[in-house]
Design a protein around this motif. Structure first.
Motif, PDB file in Angstrom:
ATOM      1  N   GLU A  80       2.075   6.370  -1.797  1.00 21.77           N
ATOM      2  CA  GLU A  80       0.950   5.477  -2.089  1.00 21.77           C
ATOM      3  C   GLU A  80       1.422   4.082  -2.501  1.00 21.77           C
ATOM      4  OE1 GLU A  80      -3.014   4.604  -2.192  1.00 21.77           O
ATOM      5  OE2 GLU A  80      -2.291   6.646  -1.849  1.00 21.77           O
ATOM      6  N   VAL A  81       2.627   3.995  -3.045  1.00 23.25           N
ATOM      7  CA  VAL A  81       3.113   2.731  -3.611  1.00 23.25           C
ATOM      8  C   VAL A  81       3.423   1.709  -2.517  1.00 23.25           C
ATOM      9  CG1 VAL A  81       5.059   1.655  -4.823  1.00 23.25           C
ATOM     10  CG2 VAL A  81       4.014   3.736  -5.735  1.00 23.25           C
ATOM     11  N   ASP A  82       2.937   0.496  -2.733  1.00 20.65           N
ATOM     12  CA  ASP A  82       3.308  -0.653  -1.914  1.00 20.65           C
ATOM     13  C   ASP A  82       4.435  -1.375  -2.649  1.00 20.65           C
ATOM     14  OD1 ASP A  82       3.607  -3.004  -0.532  1.00 20.65           O
ATOM     15  OD2 ASP A  82       1.520  -3.657  -0.728  1.00 20.65           O
ATOM     16  N   GLU A  83       5.652  -1.261  -2.134  1.00 22.34           N
ATOM     17  CA  GLU A  83       6.813  -1.814  -2.837  1.00 22.34           C
ATOM     18  C   GLU A  83       6.763  -3.338  -2.946  1.00 22.34           C
ATOM     19  OE1 GLU A  83      10.667  -0.165  -1.722  1.00 22.34           O
ATOM     20  OE2 GLU A  83       9.637   1.540  -0.809  1.00 22.34           O
ATOM     21  N   LYS A  84       6.004  -3.989  -2.078  1.00 18.56           N
ATOM     22  CA  LYS A  84       5.905  -5.449  -2.125  1.00 18.56           C
ATOM     23  C   LYS A  84       5.010  -5.919  -3.272  1.00 18.56           C
ATOM     24  CE  LYS A  84       6.501  -5.841   2.889  1.00 18.56           C
ATOM     25  NZ  LYS A  84       5.839  -6.222   4.171  1.00 18.56           N
ATOM     26  N   LEU A  85       4.194  -5.005  -3.800  1.00 20.39           N
ATOM     27  CA  LEU A  85       3.274  -5.346  -4.886  1.00 20.39           C
ATOM     28  C   LEU A  85       3.966  -5.095  -6.222  1.00 20.39           C
ATOM     29  CD1 LEU A  85       0.404  -6.183  -5.753  1.00 20.39           C
ATOM     30  CD2 LEU A  85      -0.254  -3.772  -5.585  1.00 20.39           C
ATOM     31  N   ASN A  86       4.170  -6.150  -6.988  1.00 17.69           N
ATOM     32  CA  ASN A  86       4.900  -6.064  -8.257  1.00 17.69           C
ATOM     33  C   ASN A  86       3.943  -5.659  -9.379  1.00 17.69           C
ATOM     34  OD1 ASN A  86       7.251  -6.336  -9.847  1.00 17.69           O
ATOM     35  ND2 ASN A  86       6.608  -8.370 -10.523  1.00 17.69           N
ATOM     36  N   ALA A  87       3.472  -4.393  -9.309  1.00 21.18           N
ATOM     37  CA  ALA A  87       2.464  -3.946 -10.271  1.00 21.18           C
ATOM     38  C   ALA A  87       2.456  -2.427 -10.355  1.00 21.18           C
ATOM     39  CB  ALA A  87       1.077  -4.445  -9.852  1.00 21.18           C
ATOM     40  N   LEU A  88       1.940  -1.925 -11.477  1.00 21.66           N
ATOM     41  CA  LEU A  88       1.749  -0.484 -11.642  1.00 21.66           C
ATOM     42  C   LEU A  88       0.691  -0.006 -10.657  1.00 21.66           C
ATOM     43  CD1 LEU A  88       2.214   2.146 -13.312  1.00 21.66           C
ATOM     44  CD2 LEU A  88       0.324   1.399 -14.771  1.00 21.66           C
TER      45      LEU A  88
END
Length: 413
Positions: A65-73
């Motif tokens: 589910e994680v988007d590694e480009k998004l610097n957020a929880l």
């Protein structure tokens, strides 16, 4: 099906095939990950047997589910106890080793998350995660506006009445509208039995179902096992009748002597007061044991678990703090020194099944031994009444039948 066919990122698939060493998805992993791949936006309730790969299932779901480009929880995973949260964290970080995904363990004494590079996934206990997400003087330690997934492992335990429930519900309220919730356990309350007949629920079970509906409305239910069928897993159960508590204490050294040839064991007691009594009867006979309960400091608990998992002690004497989700592959024997009770002193079937489920993990064989005195015979009968496989008697004064049972487990393991 292979992991690649379930729509997982290539970096995750490579880690699974390489250093992690998982060949193919388990049934619960395949069922849930296939739903997510097919695009369902619904909440999910996943019920499967002990050792069936539930942690891997929701770990893979969060990592994918994680988007590694998004610097957020982006994902939050809550577990009822420090030991279980730590175990989940280690498994997920192992799977994530070939990705750039950052995970953070939120348990008491963990320190602060980095604001410049916040974790993509936070894993921890309800009270500590609540402190990370909740605003204090207008600020939060970890911003939750980008969270897309909430996982509650052993959800039925956390949604019982009390601080765990209050903190868990408070965590859910901090998350943005529209996030997906996955509830995971082997022992959710069930309103019908395997034949479709209605089951009478007690007040605690009704309360859990109400809370489940609060945090995961209109879910898809993936139920691969019914509670009544958990007793049929590869953990035979036996009971030994003792005269009283002292007779149980006198029997424990004999049991230790026999079971160490098979593997490690966990002895469950209902209260902290009982732990040193049991331990003393073993240490007086020069046996090495470990003690674990919620009253130890964080570092003491971590050290006890580490020593036991490394095999430095053969027997762990514990309260129910590790009854749910605690995995040590070498544990072949579970001993119930006390038959589990609820806080209001009623037979506790859920904890009984979870305790027994600590043995025979990952397809191995194991067994459970219940030490009962005259006051506990009726409690065990009440717990096992709806179960399809009940415990069988073993004699107290003749160790040969017990030794044969233990050696049979050793051969199979």
């Amino acid at each position: 099906k292979s992991f690649r066919e379930l729509g997982l990122k290539s970096s995750i698939v490579e880690a699974l095939a390489g250093p992690v060493g998982w060949l193919r998805p388990s049934q619960i992993q395949g069922a849930v990950l296939r739903m997510l791949k097919d695009g369902t936006k619904k909440n999910i309730v996943a019920q499967a047997a002990f050792g069936s790969g539930k942690t891997g299932m929701f770990g893979l779901a969060m990592l994918n589910e994680v988007d590694e480009k998004l610097n957020a929880l982006q994902c939050v995973c809550i577990a009822p106890a420090r030991e279980l949260a730590t175990q989940i964290y280690k498994e997920i970080t192992n799977i994530a080793q070939m990705t750039g995904i950052r995970c953070f363990l939120a348990v008491r004494g963990c320190g602060k998350a980095t604001k410049a590079q916040p974790p993509h996934i936070i894993i921890g206990t309800p009270g500590t995660i609540r402190g990370k997400l909740k605003k204090f003087r207008g600020k939060t330690e970890v911003e939750s506006r980008s969270v897309k997934m909430l996982v509650l492992d052993e959800a039925d335990e956390m949604l019982k009445e009390g601080n765990l429930s209050a903190h868990t519900l408070d965590c859910a309220k901090q998350l943005p509208h529209g996030h997906r919730t996955i509830l995971v356990s082997a022992t959710f309350p069930e309103e019908t039995d395997s034949k479709g007949n209605p089951v009478e629920l007690d007040e605690n079970e009704k309360r859990i179902l109400r809370f489940m509906n609060q945090v995961a409305r209109n879910p898809i239910v993936v139920r691969l096992v019914k509670k009544e069928d958990l007793s049929q897993l590869n953990v035979p159960k036996y009971h030994i009748e003792c005269k009283d508590v002292q007779d149980k204490l006198d029997f424990i050294p004999d049991l230790y002597d026999l079971q160490t040839n098979v593997g490690q064991s966990i002895v469950f007691c209902n209260t902290r007061r009982a732990l040193p009594l049991v331990a003393k009867h073993l240490t007086d006979n020069s046996f090495d044991v470990s003690i674990l309960h919620g009253g130890l400091t964080e570092s003491e608990r971590d050290n006890v678990v580490s020593e036991f998992k490394k095999g430095k002690t053969k027997m762990l004497i514990a309260t129910d703090v590790i009854a749910k989700g605690f995995n040590v592959p070498e544990v072949s024997v579970v001993v119930n020194f006390d038959i589990p009770l609820t806080k209001d002193r009623r037979p506790n079937r859920e904890n009984y099944l979870h305790r027994v489920g600590r043995a025979g993990r990952f397809g191995r064989n194991g067994l459970a031994i219940n030490l009962i005195d005259p006051t506990q015979r009726g409690i065990l009968e009440a717990i096992e009444a709806p179960l399809k496989k009940k415990s069988q008697p073993l004699p107290r004064d003749d160790l040969d039948p017990l030794e044969k049972v233990l050696m049979h487990v050793k051969k199979k393991t």
